[in-house]
Each structure stands twice: as C-alpha cells, then as structure tokens.
Design an enzyme around this catalytic site. Structure first.
Site, PDB file in Angstrom:
ATOM      1  N   THR A  22       0.847  -1.191   0.000  1.00  0.00           N
ATOM      2  CA  THR A  22       0.000   0.000   0.000  1.00  0.00           C
ATOM      3  C   THR A  22       0.883   1.241   0.000  1.00  0.00           C
ATOM      4  OG1 THR A  22      -1.742  -1.163   1.211  1.00  0.00           O
ATOM      5  CG2 THR A  22      -1.813   1.244   1.226  1.00  0.00           C
ATOM      6  N   LYS A  63      -7.178   1.252  -3.462  1.00  0.00           N
ATOM      7  CA  LYS A  63      -6.744   0.677  -2.185  1.00  0.00           C
ATOM      8  C   LYS A  63      -6.759   1.737  -1.084  1.00  0.00           C
ATOM      9  CE  LYS A  63      -5.148  -2.221   0.826  1.00  0.00           C
ATOM     10  NZ  LYS A  63      -3.834  -2.865   0.783  1.00  0.00           N
ATOM     11  N   LYS A 114       0.365   4.397   9.085  1.00  0.00           N
ATOM     12  CA  LYS A 114       0.888   4.669   7.738  1.00  0.00           C
ATOM     13  C   LYS A 114      -0.223   4.862   6.716  1.00  0.00           C
ATOM     14  CE  LYS A 114       2.170   1.135   5.174  1.00  0.00           C
ATOM     15  NZ  LYS A 114       1.435   1.121   3.878  1.00  0.00           N
TER      16      LYS A 114
END
Length: 297
Positions: free
Chosen positions: A97, A173, A241
């Site tokens: 990601t 995503k 994150k």
C-alpha cells in the site's frame, strides 16, 4: 515450462501468497530479511534468496509485499535491488500500500529499464492470502496483465482491472484503507462503550454481528479483543501509515476527511502508548475504565 516467480517480503500476506504460488506449481523464490522465515519456506519447497537481486535474476515475475514505499523502492531499485538483475520484458507486481504518485513514479522508472509493472494492492488479510483468495486492485498495461494471468489465478479470487496506468490501483486501495481504518476504530469504540456499560462482551459481539451495525472489520477484529490476543496480523503501525497516506492525499486536494482524521488519531495514540507493533484492534486499549479480556494461557 513453469514460471519462476519471486516474492519479496514474507510477512502475514507475503508468506500466504508464496505458499499459494507453491501449491499452484510455480518455482517460487522468496526473499526476506528474516533468515528463519526464509529457511522455513525453503523447507516447504520454496527457493530462498539472500538478496532481492538474486531473486530478480532468477524470476520473470516478481511480487513485492513489503511494508511501505521506502521498502518497495529499496528492494527493487536500491543496492542489491531486484530490478537491475531482472531481464527486459519481466513484470513486477507491486502490492504494498503506497500513495498513488509513488506507484506512478515506480512504474515509470521500471519502464525505463524495460520492466513492466502492475500497480496491484491486495485485500483480504492473512487468511485470504493463505488460501489464494485475495482481492487484487490492479492497474497496468494489458500486455503486462497477459504475462501474469496465471500468477493472479493462483493467489486471487477477484482481480479488478482498473485501467492501463499504474496509480489507479493504489487510489482504490487508499479508499479501502480509509474504510478499514475507520471501521476498526469504530468497532473498538463500540466494544469499549459496551463493556463500560456492563454488557457481556461475547454476547454483544454475537448480537451486533447479526444486526445492522455490523461490518466485516467488526466481525474480523473483535474476536481478537475477546481472546485478549493482540498478535499482529495487521498492526497499529500499518494504519498509522495507511491513514496517513489517505490524509496526505486529501490535504493536497483540500478535501475534508473528518472521520479518517479521528481514526488516524486513535491509531497514533495507540502507537504513542507503545502499541504500534500490536494488532490494529489494540486501539481498544485507548479507552479508560474498562476491563478487557485476558489472553488464556
């Protein structure tokens, strides 16, 4: 001939992917910083590589399943990186990601080396990775997809083709992670409030999973809380994150994300309290005055 396929990163997701490739009959190479994990995979029939470059030299398809953009760049383009050793016409499936602009930049640099890239973040967790039933959010040139159809068949239940330009997969995503992070934070808040009010936690979970307030994340993460087991499958730091990526992108577009910002603060609070390496459901520990279930010996 069977393809040589490499997996860089044997974490909760990468190990499942590598095992799925082995089951499908691929010559499966792997690279990870942990020697014991590599040795265990080799004992299962995989081929351990000491460096990404060693893996890249042997493989026509390389999947990266590392933690973040920095690690992705390092294992592909850094010292002993895979890309310099890969043959022209090979394909990288980049599944970590990262921000969309990172995927775009990476694809451009690989293309200059004659290497194709599919921007292919995945979802489904460790269980779906282990069973070869991931969801892939893919973007890349049709000719690159054609080269890896058999690889995706081995690791995924659903492969969405989101366009010919890398970056589109990472955009989708990003939205998935927005929802996932908010849902985990909401599940933790709901369970904490329920326990503080005196509800039986196990009964509360049973009722909610069969009611309108449920979500996939509630069903999947609350059992970790009930078991008192915060062994990380996806850690608090992952959502620090990932929600950070979402908020950075939104800030550049001057787009408000109040729920995401609040959820991000919850994960940051958990990380600041020393829980960054615990399962993401450990955000429930942020709430005061509740007695959480203990892990059974």
């Amino acid at each position: 001939m069977t393809k040589n396929v490499g997996v860089i990163g044997l974490g909760a997701m990468g190990l499942g992917v590598a095992r799925s490739l082995l089951r499908a009959g691929f010559h499966t190479y792997a690279c990870d910083v942990r020697a014991d994990v590599l040795a265990a995979f080799a004992a299962e029939g995989g081929i351990a590589c000491a460096t990404p470059a060693q893996l890249g030299a042997a493989c026509e398809v390389v999947l990266t399943l590392v933690v973040n953009a920095e690690q992705t760049e390092r294992v592909l383009l850094g010292e002993n990186g895979a890309a310099a050793a890969m043959r022209a016409g090979s394909v990288v499936i980049a599944s970590s990601t990262v921000a969309p602009e990172v995927a775009e930049s990476l694809a451009s640099r690989l293309a200059a080396m004659g290497i194709g890239m599919i921007d292919a973040p995945v979802s489904g967790g460790a269980a779906k990775a282990a069973s070869g039933q991931l969801t892939v959010m893919g973007a890349g040139a049709p000719e690159n997809f054609a080269k890896v159809e058999d690889v995706f068949k081995a690791i995924a239940q659903k492969v969405y083709r989101l366009g010919g330009a890398p970056g589109a997969g990472s955009k989708v995503k990003m939205i998935n992670q927005l929802l996932a992070g908010v849902h985990i934070a909401a599940a933790a808040e709901a369970m904490a409030m329920g326990m503080r009010a005196g509800a039986d936690a196990a009964v509360l979970y049973e009722v909610i999973t069969n009611s309108a307030g449920s979500s996939w994340m509630f069903q999947n993460r609350v059992p970790h809380i009930l078991a008192g087991d915060y062994t990380p499958l996806s850690s608090v730091n992952i959502f620090v994150k990932d929600l950070g990526i979402v908020l950075d992108t939104a800030r550049k577009a001057a787009f408000p994300l109040p729920l995401t910002a609040t959820a991000h603060q919850m994960f940051l609070a958990a990380a600041a309290a020393g829980r960054g390496g615990e399962d993401d459901s450990a955000v429930v520990k942020n709430f005061p005055g509740i007695e959480l279930p203990k892990k059974k010996a």
